[in-house]
Motif scaffolding. Structure first.
Motif, mmCIF file in Angstrom:
data_model
loop_
_atom_site.group_PDB
_atom_site.id
_atom_site.type_symbol
_atom_site.label_atom_id
_atom_site.label_comp_id
_atom_site.label_asym_id
_atom_site.label_seq_id
_atom_site.Cartn_x
_atom_site.Cartn_y
_atom_site.Cartn_z
ATOM 1 N N GLU A 31 1.037 -0.962 -0.222
ATOM 2 C CA GLU A 31 0.088 0.342 -0.304
ATOM 3 C C GLU A 31 0.601 1.194 0.186
ATOM 4 O O GLU A 31 1.531 1.308 1.118
ATOM 5 N N ALA A 74 -6.506 -0.706 -0.515
ATOM 6 C CA ALA A 74 -5.756 0.250 1.004
ATOM 7 C C ALA A 74 -6.404 -0.696 1.475
ATOM 8 O O ALA A 74 -7.501 -0.980 1.507
ATOM 9 N N TYR A 85 -6.278 -2.271 15.819
ATOM 10 C CA TYR A 85 -6.815 -0.815 15.028
ATOM 11 C C TYR A 85 -8.365 -0.203 16.001
ATOM 12 O O TYR A 85 -9.359 0.307 16.439
ATOM 13 N N ASP A 183 -11.757 4.753 3.091
ATOM 14 C CA ASP A 183 -11.197 6.162 3.537
ATOM 15 C C ASP A 183 -11.850 7.215 3.571
ATOM 16 O O ASP A 183 -12.684 6.809 2.178
HETATM 17 N N1 AG3 Z 1 -11.382 0.348 7.525
HETATM 18 C C1 AG3 Z 1 -10.500 1.369 7.485
HETATM 19 C C2 AG3 Z 1 -9.771 1.726 8.075
HETATM 20 C C3 AG3 Z 1 -8.315 3.509 7.161
HETATM 21 C C4 AG3 Z 1 -7.617 2.555 6.603
HETATM 22 N N2 AG3 Z 1 -6.898 3.195 5.846
HETATM 23 C C5 AG3 Z 1 -5.836 2.271 5.124
HETATM 24 N N3 AG3 Z 1 -4.563 1.630 4.871
HETATM 25 N N4 AG3 Z 1 -5.451 3.592 3.568
HETATM 26 C C6 AG3 Z 1 -11.008 -0.537 8.714
HETATM 27 C C7 AG3 Z 1 -11.635 -1.455 8.285
HETATM 28 C C8 AG3 Z 1 -11.497 -2.656 9.302
HETATM 29 N N5 AG3 Z 1 -12.703 -3.047 10.164
#
Ligand code: AG3
Length: 302
Positions: A31, A74, A85, A183
């Motif tokens: 990424e 992403a 997270y 995002d």
């Molecule tokens: N939600 C996305 C967070 C953003 C990640 N962005 C990136 N890697 N550019 C994650 C979903 C997990 N439940």
């Protein structure tokens, strides 16, 4: 946050400039951030690659981090680090809420956010609104440690548009709302804008609390600052916080926490102790330190 990034599968075995000495061919997924910094995994197998009505979804098996889920280039999660997270998104908001009985999760169809929500014994209803049923299907098939959340009888899974769901929900009906979106590009953009936040405010109870992922605080700090300033205008209390999240290119992720009533400085200590006991990452110490901003970012937020 480029949408045109395609998963990169590059055969490395002939790469004479590589510092590593591969013994066999391997593939990688990277990424890339907008600044040209990338985070790369060695891939042993591609498990799924589907183009849905909403996005390109890829699922890989990595050499060291378990499965890797990618939407439109992403990284969404790796099995190894997803709880960094999910713990950060969920527990602070849940513990600031005095009684989180009704919880709404927007996005996050993998089930990781939901799993952490359900660890709070106050929860009576956890409604999960995911726009793309393929995310749920893939999680159920390949990511059982997250998708097991769907077996809980308190869960109400809605496949639909989170924006519309929040707009049409009864006022005063949710104690906690968690926004686990992609995002802020393409269809997710409105999830960071004023009309959605006004609908969230209406949907929350008087003691309501919301947490949302907003951006990485290094490469996309302008976005973080814009969103926090927007939230400050709408909610009586709003503030950013961060957590180390090793699966995203900057290694640290930014979140927003807002409250209609409860003091954002106070978590319920007794309940926090119970959550801390079985959390992989969240603790009262990580919570306290998550509000510290580097000085340059603090200045921008003034
Ligand atoms: N939600 C996305 C967070 C953003 C990640 N962005 C990136 N890697 N550019 C994650 C979903 C997990 N439940």
């Amino acid at each position: 946050m480029k949408t045109d990034l395609k998963p990169e599968l590059v055969t490395m075995s002939d790469e004479k400039t590589s510092l590593m000495e591969p013994t066999e061919a391997w593939h990688t997924f990277t990424e890339w951030s907008d600044t040209g910094v990338g985070l790369t995994w060695k891939i042993t197998r591609m498990l799924e690659s589907v183009k849905t009505e909403y996005q390109q979804i890829d699922l890989y098996e990595t050499e060291g981090d378990g499965k890797l889920l990618v939407h439109d280039g992403a990284v969404m999660l790796t099995e190894r680090f997803e709880s960094q997270y999910h713990d950060a998104l969920v527990h602070s908001a849940m513990l600031i809420s005095p009684n989180p009985r009704r919880v709404l999760v927007i996005g996050g169809g993998d089930g990781g956010t939901l799993r952490e929500v359900l660890r709070h014994p106050e929860v009576e209803v956890a409604c999960q609104v995911e726009i793309d049923d393929e995310v749920v299907r893939i999680a159920k098939e390949y990511l059982p440690t997250m998708a097991k959340a769907y077996d809980d009888p308190r869960v109400d899974l809605v496949i639909g548009d989170g924006l519309a769901y929040v707009r049409d929900t009864e006022p005063d009906s949710w104690d906690v709302i968690l926004v686990d979106s992609t995002d802020p590009v393409g269809p997710a953009v409105p999830l960071f804008e004023e009309p959605f936040y006004n609908d969230i405010k209406r949907a929350l109870t008087e003691d309501g609390v919301m947490a949302s992922q907003i951006a990485d605080p290094t490469f996309h700090n302008d976005h973080l600052v814009t969103v926090i300033k927007r939230l400050e205008k709408i909610f009586p209390q709003a503030r950013p916080y961060t957590a180390p999240v090793q699966m995203y290119p900057s290694g640290v992720w930014g979140f927003a926490l807002v409250s209609k009533g409860p003091d954002l400085d106070t978590v319920d200590d007794e309940r926090a102790m119970v959550i801390e006991r079985d959390s992989k990452h969240w603790s009262r110490e990580t919570h306290a330190s998550s509000f510290g901003m580097p000085n340059w970012l603090r200045r921008k937020l003034l």
